[in-house]
Design an enzyme around this catalytic site. Structure first.
Site, PDB file in Angstrom:
ATOM      1  N   ARG A  23      52.230   9.332  27.559  1.00 38.91           N
ATOM      2  CA  ARG A  23      51.862   7.964  27.934  1.00 38.91           C
ATOM      3  C   ARG A  23      51.712   7.856  29.454  1.00 38.91           C
ATOM      4  O   ARG A  23      52.451   8.505  30.198  1.00 38.91           O
ATOM      5  CB  ARG A  23      52.991   7.030  27.466  1.00 38.91           C
ATOM      6  N   ASP A  28      49.295  -3.056  29.014  1.00 37.84           N
ATOM      7  CA  ASP A  28      50.119  -3.071  27.793  1.00 37.84           C
ATOM      8  C   ASP A  28      51.545  -3.536  28.091  1.00 37.84           C
ATOM      9  O   ASP A  28      52.321  -3.775  27.154  1.00 37.84           O
ATOM     10  CB  ASP A  28      50.149  -1.688  27.128  1.00 37.84           C
ATOM     11  N   THR A  44      44.168   7.347  24.285  1.00 39.89           N
ATOM     12  CA  THR A  44      43.548   6.076  24.655  1.00 39.89           C
ATOM     13  C   THR A  44      43.329   5.965  26.152  1.00 39.89           C
ATOM     14  O   THR A  44      43.931   6.729  26.923  1.00 39.89           O
ATOM     15  CB  THR A  44      44.463   4.907  24.193  1.00 39.89           C
ATOM     16  N   GLU A  78      46.017   1.012  31.200  1.00 36.84           N
ATOM     17  CA  GLU A  78      47.170   1.008  30.288  1.00 36.84           C
ATOM     18  C   GLU A  78      48.293   0.078  30.735  1.00 36.84           C
ATOM     19  O   GLU A  78      49.071  -0.416  29.915  1.00 36.84           O
ATOM     20  CB  GLU A  78      47.715   2.432  30.135  1.00 36.84           C
ATOM     21  N   SER A 124      53.665   0.985  23.639  1.00 36.78           N
ATOM     22  CA  SER A 124      52.444   1.265  22.885  1.00 36.78           C
ATOM     23  C   SER A 124      52.658   0.901  21.420  1.00 36.78           C
ATOM     24  O   SER A 124      53.793   0.727  20.972  1.00 36.78           O
ATOM     25  CB  SER A 124      52.110   2.750  22.991  1.00 36.78           C
ATOM     26  N   SER A 125      51.541   0.808  20.698  1.00 38.89           N
ATOM     27  CA  SER A 125      51.614   0.657  19.240  1.00 38.89           C
ATOM     28  C   SER A 125      51.110   1.909  18.538  1.00 38.89           C
ATOM     29  O   SER A 125      51.004   1.931  17.308  1.00 38.89           O
ATOM     30  CB  SER A 125      50.761  -0.526  18.798  1.00 38.89           C
ATOM     31  N   THR A 169      41.055   2.917  21.899  1.00 34.80           N
ATOM     32  CA  THR A 169      41.860   4.062  21.457  1.00 34.80           C
ATOM     33  C   THR A 169      41.108   4.900  20.415  1.00 34.80           C
ATOM     34  O   THR A 169      40.120   4.444  19.836  1.00 34.80           O
ATOM     35  CB  THR A 169      43.223   3.599  20.891  1.00 34.80           C
ATOM     36  N   GLU A 208      43.237   2.527  26.776  1.00 29.56           N
ATOM     37  CA  GLU A 208      43.577   1.127  26.508  1.00 29.56           C
ATOM     38  C   GLU A 208      42.342   0.339  26.086  1.00 29.56           C
ATOM     39  O   GLU A 208      41.868   0.555  25.007  1.00 29.56           O
ATOM     40  CB  GLU A 208      44.332   0.518  27.684  1.00 29.56           C
ATOM     41  N   GLY A 213      43.251   0.738  17.538  1.00 34.17           N
ATOM     42  CA  GLY A 213      43.274  -0.682  17.169  1.00 34.17           C
ATOM     43  C   GLY A 213      44.352  -1.507  17.843  1.00 34.17           C
ATOM     44  O   GLY A 213      44.750  -2.545  17.304  1.00 34.17           O
TER      45      GLY A 213
HETATM   46  N1  GLY Z   1      46.758   0.821  24.309  1.00 31.15           N
HETATM   47  C1  GLY Z   1      47.017   0.740  22.949  1.00 31.15           C
HETATM   48  C2  GLY Z   1      48.393   1.170  22.580  1.00 31.15           C
HETATM   49  O1  GLY Z   1      49.001   1.882  23.344  1.00 31.15           O
HETATM   50  O2  GLY Z   1      48.902   0.808  21.562  1.00 31.15           O
END
Ligand code: GLY
Length: 605
Positions: A115, A459, A435, A456, A483-484, A417, A437, A504
């Site tokens: 990340r 986020d 990603t 990013e 993040s997701s 992403t 972002e 997504g």
């Molecule tokens: N930028 C999307 C995520 O990290 O979930």
């Protein structure tokens, strides 16, 4: 099947040790004589290895690596490097991601957290305008140097290739160098991604030169070349990833962030374009992390996912544990979906309150425990939807509560992403989500280097979202934004049977959950589970849903229970591989979303 194009690219691309090709200005020429796009098929069944991505060229590259004896890690890195060329608005070396790996020899699942991290000088008020004391407008924060985190993608590739791969990174970059140099045919999705960023990309001379030839998005059917990116990859292949983190490429990243390359004539943009403050020391100090993956058991299977700073593994794990309290198989479809929606909302309330970079292992363990799930599941009423937003629970409280705290905000994130899944003949499996972002990231192409920088850091939550409680996702020095992303591997008695992931934003979590429920509980095969219409409940009053879902009798039944929906044209773009007992693999990609993905196996059945 890998196309002749990709075989030729791998065979003929200049070796990493060759002199770099001079970086000619990027060109967009007519398609006459251009190599055709490789096959784009959403499912493939067979032996010897499998690849699923959103893009046929990236899939063909991964497949060719497997064919030539590479393993799942080699294929994943080579495919990801190619996505940096062909899907540059979703991912690339200007961004970050999460790499989940099943090692067949050791029968163990490992992860890499690549990340992006905030610069050392970052404070909790990073996104507060000092002139007004109010948070920046999202677009103002996004299109700026302020939003750019220290990229982790190259460090991820290096770590994965060194620890688990069988090929040097230099050789894994070679096919992507060939694609960047030789060009690929622009499709409708590529053009649409540029078109939706017309104003943003027009702000920066470097981005305009690369993606707005003649001031407009490239035509569908034209050939897009990126010789600057080819030269950047080649330089990294020859001299190592240190060129990025401690060398001249990093110097150019620092310059672009601190002095965004504004175009002399720019389309109207209602905001200041603010510089960021990444330093050479921030880049030199970047390290991937290797957290233990999350693990939860679901109906006898082990589900592995990403630990914080991603909330993916925790939220998917908690929601599955909540659903596991009752049988879904055999329930009327609307009732099964009701439970899926409620589990999503409850898990999101907890993720928002408890998960951010630095969340303790104890909190993570408790959130994905069956004991905690029991306290959350008892809030679900089969006859009535919970009013949203629901409140978070307290994973550190004594069990037996069936209670939740006061509801708080539910931040959501963007839609960009990409995800890829690979498997090899030895049984190794990779699920990798990466990603920059937003689609198009910060909008800033590093001049002369051919890649977009992420946004990013948006986020992070700009201000606290949890009322009186602490927000775990505020910006901070060297902190990684929550993040997701949810690369997921499902194993049965230690052997992987399914790996998947999706882009997504925060819908990633519910899309992975919905596909798992459809496949494991609702009797769908994997292609059907991917094709099924999607709905995402992330603890909001109204749940986005695809048009096809809104037209189902289940949507009507769920509305009668109190659920509310709104139209979202498309949710997610899953790439998955299933591993069957007889040794065959099923690679599955989207049949239609994002223009359709590309699945392939080494030896079709
Ligand atoms: N930028 C999307 C995520 O990290 O979930």
């Amino acid at each position: 099947m890998a196309s002749a194009l990709v075989v030729a690219l791998i065979a003929t691309a200049a070796p990493a040790s060759a002199a770099p090709t001079p970086a000619a200005p990027s060109t967009v020429a007519p398609a006459a004589g251009a190599a055709a796009e490789p096959d784009r098929q959403p499912t493939a069944v067979g032996y010897g290895g499998a690849v699923s991505t959103v893009d046929p060229t990236a899939t063909a590259v991964g497949l060719e690596v497997l064919r030539r004896g590479g393993n799942a890690v080699d294929a994943a890195v080579a495919s990801a490097a190619t996505l940096g060329v062909t899907e540059p608005f979703s991912a690339g070396i200007g961004g970050g991601g999460f790499f989940l790996y099943y090692d067949a020899r050791r029968r163990a699942v490992h992860s890499i957290d690549g990340r992006e991290s905030a610069p050392a000088a970052t404070t909790a008020t990073h996104f507060i305008d000092p002139a007004t004391g109010a948070p920046y407008d999202f677009a103002e924060a996004r299109v700026s140097g302020l939003s750019v985190g220290v990229p982790g993608t190259l460090a991820t590739w290096r770590d994965a290739a060194r620890r688990w791969g069988t090929r040097p990174l230099s050789s894994l970059l070679r096919p992507a160098i060939g694609v960047a140099d030789g060009g690929f045919v622009v499709d409708a999705m590529f053009r649409a991604h540029v078109a939706e960023n017309l104003t943003e990309f027009g702000q920066f001379s470097s981005t305009r030169d690369l993606y707005l030839p003649g001031g407009a998005p490239p035509e569908v059917g034209s050939v897009h070349r990126n010789p600057d990116l080819a030269a950047t990859y080649r330089q990294i292949a020859r001299r190592g990833v240190g060129e990025f983190y401690r060398g001249p490429i990093g110097g150019d990243v620092v310059a672009a962030v601190n002095r965004p390359p504004l175009a002399a004539e720019r389309p109207h943009w209602p905001h200041l374009i603010r510089p960021g403050a990444i330093t050479a020391a921030d880049l030199a100090g970047y390290r991937v992390r290797r957290p233990a993956p999350t693990r939860s058991d679901y109906r006898g299977l082990d589900v592995y996912g990403m630990a914080p700073p991603s909330s993916g593994g925790v939220a998917v794990g908690e929601a599955l544990n909540i659903l596991e309290r009752g049988k879904l198989r055999g329930l009327p479809r609307a009732q099964a979906l009701h439970r899926y929606l409620e589990a999503g909302a409850l898990a999101f309330a907890d993720r928002n309150r408890h998960i951010g970079d630095g969340a303790s292992r104890r909190t993570v363990r408790r959130l994905v425990s069956d004991r905690y799930a029991a306290d959350r599941a008892c809030l679900i009423d089969p006859a009535r939807a919970l009013p949203k937003p629901v409140g978070p629970g307290d994973p550190n409280a004594r069990p037996g509560g069936c209670a939740s705290a006061r509801p708080a905000g539910s931040p959501t994130e963007g839609q960009s992403t990409t995800h890829l899944t690979t498997a090899d003949r030895w049984g190794n499996v990779v699920a990798y989500t990466l990603t920059i972002e937003q689609t198009g990231g910060s909008g800033i192409v590093v001049p002369g280097r051919g890649f977009l920088l992420n946004n990013e850091l948006t986020d992070f939550n700009f201000t606290g979202t949890q009322g009186d409680a602490a927000d775990p996702n505020l910006p901070g020095p060297r902190k990684r934004p929550r993040s997701s992303m949810a690369p997921t591997i499902v194993a049965d008695r230690g052997r992987p049977i399914l790996a998947l992931g999706t882009p997504g934003g925060s819908t990633i979590i519910t899309t992975v959950l919905q596909v798992l429920v459809s496949r494991l509980d609702l009797g769908m095969d994997l292609p059907a589970a991917l094709a099924a219409p999607r709905v995402t409940q992330r603890n909001t009053a109204v749940a986005p849903a695809e048009a096809e879902f809104l037209a189902t009798p289940e949507a009507t039944a769920l509305t009668a229970l109190g659920h509310r929906f709104e139209l979202r044209p498309e949710i997610g773009a899953v790439a998955a591989v299933e591993l069957w007992r007889d040794g065959r693999m099923l690679a599955a990609a989207e049949p239609a979303r994002r223009g359709g993905g590309a699945a392939a196996v080494v030896r079709p059945r």
